[in-house]
Design a protein around this motif. Structure first.
Motif, short mmCIF file in Angstrom:
data_model
loop_
_atom_site.label_atom_id
_atom_site.label_comp_id
_atom_site.label_asym_id
_atom_site.label_seq_id
_atom_site.Cartn_x
_atom_site.Cartn_y
_atom_site.Cartn_z
N ALA A 278 -2.64 -4.51 -6.62
CA ALA A 278 -3.51 -3.49 -7.19
C ALA A 278 -2.80 -2.79 -8.32
O ALA A 278 -1.57 -2.66 -8.32
N ALA B 32 -7.20 3.24 -3.13
CA ALA B 32 -6.07 2.39 -2.75
C ALA B 32 -6.32 1.82 -1.35
O ALA B 32 -6.06 0.64 -1.07
N ALA C 201 -2.63 0.65 -10.79
CA ALA C 201 -3.01 2.04 -11.04
C ALA C 201 -2.86 2.25 -12.54
O ALA C 201 -1.78 2.05 -13.09
N CYS D 87 -11.24 7.18 -10.76
CA CYS D 87 -11.03 8.27 -9.80
C CYS D 87 -10.92 9.62 -10.52
O CYS D 87 -10.27 9.73 -11.55
N LEU E 214 0.98 7.28 -6.36
CA LEU E 214 -0.16 8.18 -6.61
C LEU E 214 0.20 9.64 -6.30
O LEU E 214 -0.27 10.56 -6.96
N HIS F 256 0.82 -1.20 0.00
CA HIS F 256 0.00 0.00 0.00
C HIS F 256 0.86 1.27 0.00
O HIS F 256 0.58 2.23 -0.73
N MET G 287 2.12 2.09 -3.41
CA MET G 287 1.03 2.62 -4.23
C MET G 287 0.80 4.09 -3.89
O MET G 287 0.66 4.94 -4.79
N ALA H 216 -8.23 8.71 -5.55
CA ALA H 216 -7.30 7.60 -5.83
C ALA H 216 -6.73 7.04 -4.54
O ALA H 216 -6.63 5.81 -4.37
N LEU I 27 -8.11 2.82 -10.40
CA LEU I 27 -7.51 1.78 -9.58
C LEU I 27 -8.26 0.47 -9.74
O LEU I 27 -9.50 0.47 -9.76
N LYS I 28 -7.51 -0.62 -9.86
CA LYS I 28 -8.14 -1.91 -10.09
C LYS I 28 -7.53 -2.96 -9.17
O LYS I 28 -6.31 -3.03 -9.04
#
Ligand code: AMP
Ligand code: GLY
Length: 466
Positions: A194, A178, A196, A168, A145, A138, A141, A174, A154-155
């Protein structure tokens, strides 16, 4: 090809209803077993002695049970409709038991099962898609971002029933996304990784293709209506309606799709040694820089199937049997002149939660007008495909599958003895065929206007062009 083929349909949503109806147009189908039950499947050859449709009570996750049933029932072709069993390797297990299958094995199904795998595949084979970065941590990420300027999507990497994608508008959204995917684990283990992704802008076009080995064929282009509410507002859903063909797919766009996406895709399968046999649904966006791939789905879309299949003339049994044997013969496939529009009716709390079962009224009215009766080519002007629909005998409470079977020959033939309940999700889809898009749209809405259940939600702008 010898006659008397026995089919197993795995999955009981609207997509599998449409696949079943399409297969049952072939007189060579001797029996079609659907699991679990779907009351909406129509056998155009059904008569007083019953129909070719049988129901099983196996859930799609019960691989051992499904393989056993396929063996016991001497199944010639299994069609695996939904993505989850494909990603989980059901096609491999059936093939290992000597059963022919329409649907990719676990390796090919990673194209849908892992967004990172799909992105790497596209990067390796020069298929246009939005820029992306993937993270397991995290804090990494978040650092990524913080550095980004443009809007992002975000997926969750894994399968999340179409819900693991968060578009987002700004950095704040975003960071929140996350948090939801990677920390709160809203999509469970799908969020172990995840992605982006650069946010793309344009009209969306879905391409429904068949793939056998390294041979590929585009069947149709369509437009999905993903958000719940009119004007493409509200939360994302699995799709609230669909139109085929889509006016966005001009001759130039179709040529671009073939050259820049489908050909490199086929070359990529070959280069990577992926043995893929089944439907492939490519979701794209028509951006200012041309078509870009949003996602691969390793199955036909839902409700794409409900508009694509009725528009195509083919002996689907022959086509699917070929694909299952890594042979793609599209010579016998032609497109009907005209268009199809499907409008989904969802239950009260979709897509947020479960809903109380509610009686579906009005099927008898549609039937009485003859709209559901197959025409000379076996295809009715209107189909009502069932997804979240349960059956109840008017005489007693819940009926067993066997008891219902006489009525089940064609669900509308049993309307005097049973009733249907909306049990949740995208309950049903009305799919209408028309001479053009506006004609099909008019018929679909006119028919849907006869149907009612408590809490029924549907969009009123499917097929309405800006
Ligand atoms: P997917 O399941 O990946 O197709 O995403 C679901 C929906 O989210 C798509 O149909 C798009 O509407 C939207 N979406 C996905 N990726 C992007 C992107 N990179 N840019 C903009 N919208 C996207
Ligand atoms: N309707 C989009 C899908 O099936 O994923």
């Amino acid at each position: 090809m010898g006659a008397h083929k026995r089919i197993l349909m795995v999955g009981n949503g609207g997509r599998e209803n449409a696949l079943s109806n399409a297969l049952l147009l072939s007189p060579q189908v001797e029996a079609l077993y659907v699991t679990p039950a779907n009351w909406g499947i129509v056998d155009p050859q059904a008569g007083p002695d019953g129909s070719r449709v049988q129901t099983l009570a196996l859930q799609v996750g019960d691989h051992a049970g499904i393989v056993q049933a396929a063996r016991d029932l001497l199944i010639d072709l299994a069609v695996v409709g939904p993505e989850q069993p494909l990603v989980d390797g059901l096609a491999d297990e059936l093939r290992a038991a000597g059963i022919a299958v329409l649907g990719p094995g676990r390796a090919g199904a990673r194209l849908e099962g892992s967004k990172v795998f799909a992105k790497d595949f596209m990067a390796r084979h020069g298929i246009p898609t939005g820029g992306f970065a993937a993270f397991t941590e995290h804090d990494e990420m978040v650092a990524h971002l913080q550095k980004l300027n443009g809007p992002v999507v975000l997926k969750a990497d894994g399968l999340a029933a179409g819900k693991g994608v968060i578009v987002c508008a700004n950095r704040e959204e975003a960071l929140d996304a996350a948090q939801r995917i990677m920390v709160d684990r809203e999509f469970g283990s799908a969020g172990d990784v995840a992605v982006a992704e650069e946010r793309l802008y344009g009209d969306e076009i879905s391409f429904t293709c068949l793939v056998a080995g390294d041979q590929v064929a585009l069947l149709a282009s369509s437009t999905d209506y993903k958000p719940l509410l009119d004007g493409n507002t509200g939360p994302n859903t699995g799709g609230m309606g669909n139109i085929c063909p889509t006016p966005f797919a001009t001759v130039e766009v179709l040529a671009e799709f073939e050259e820049r996406i489908l050909k490199p895709f086929a070359a990529g399968l070959k280069a990577d040694g992926l043995d893929y046999r089944g439907f492939l649904f490519i979701g794209t966006m028509l951006t200012e820089d041309g078509l870009k791939v949003l996602e691969f789905n390793v199955r036909v879309g839902d409700p794409e199937a409900q508009v694509v299949l009725p528009l195509i003339k083919a002996d689907w049994l022959e086509v699917f049997t070929g694909v299952a044997a890594a042979r793609l013969d599209v010579a016998g496939i032609t497109r009907r002149e005209g268009a199809c529009v499907a409008v989904c009716a969802a239950s009260a709390n979709y897509p947020y939660g479960k809903s109380e079962p509610a009686v579906i009224e009005g099927l008898d009215r549609i039937h009485a007008r003859g709209l559901l009766t197959p025409g000379p080519d076996g295809v009715p002007p209107v189909s009502v495909y069932f997804a979240g629909v349960g059956a109840e005998s008017l005489a007693s409470e819940q009926v067993a599958a066997d008891e219902v079977r006489p009525a089940y020959t064609n669900y509308f033939a049993g309307l005097d003895r049973m009733r249907f309940l909306a049990t949740g999700g995208r309950v049903l889809a009305v799919s209408a065929f028309g001479k053009d898009l506006s004609d099909a749209r008019r018929i679909a809405y006119e028919v849907l206007g006869n149907l009612h259940f408590t809490g029924m939600q549907f969009r009123s702008d499917i097929g309405k062009l800006r």
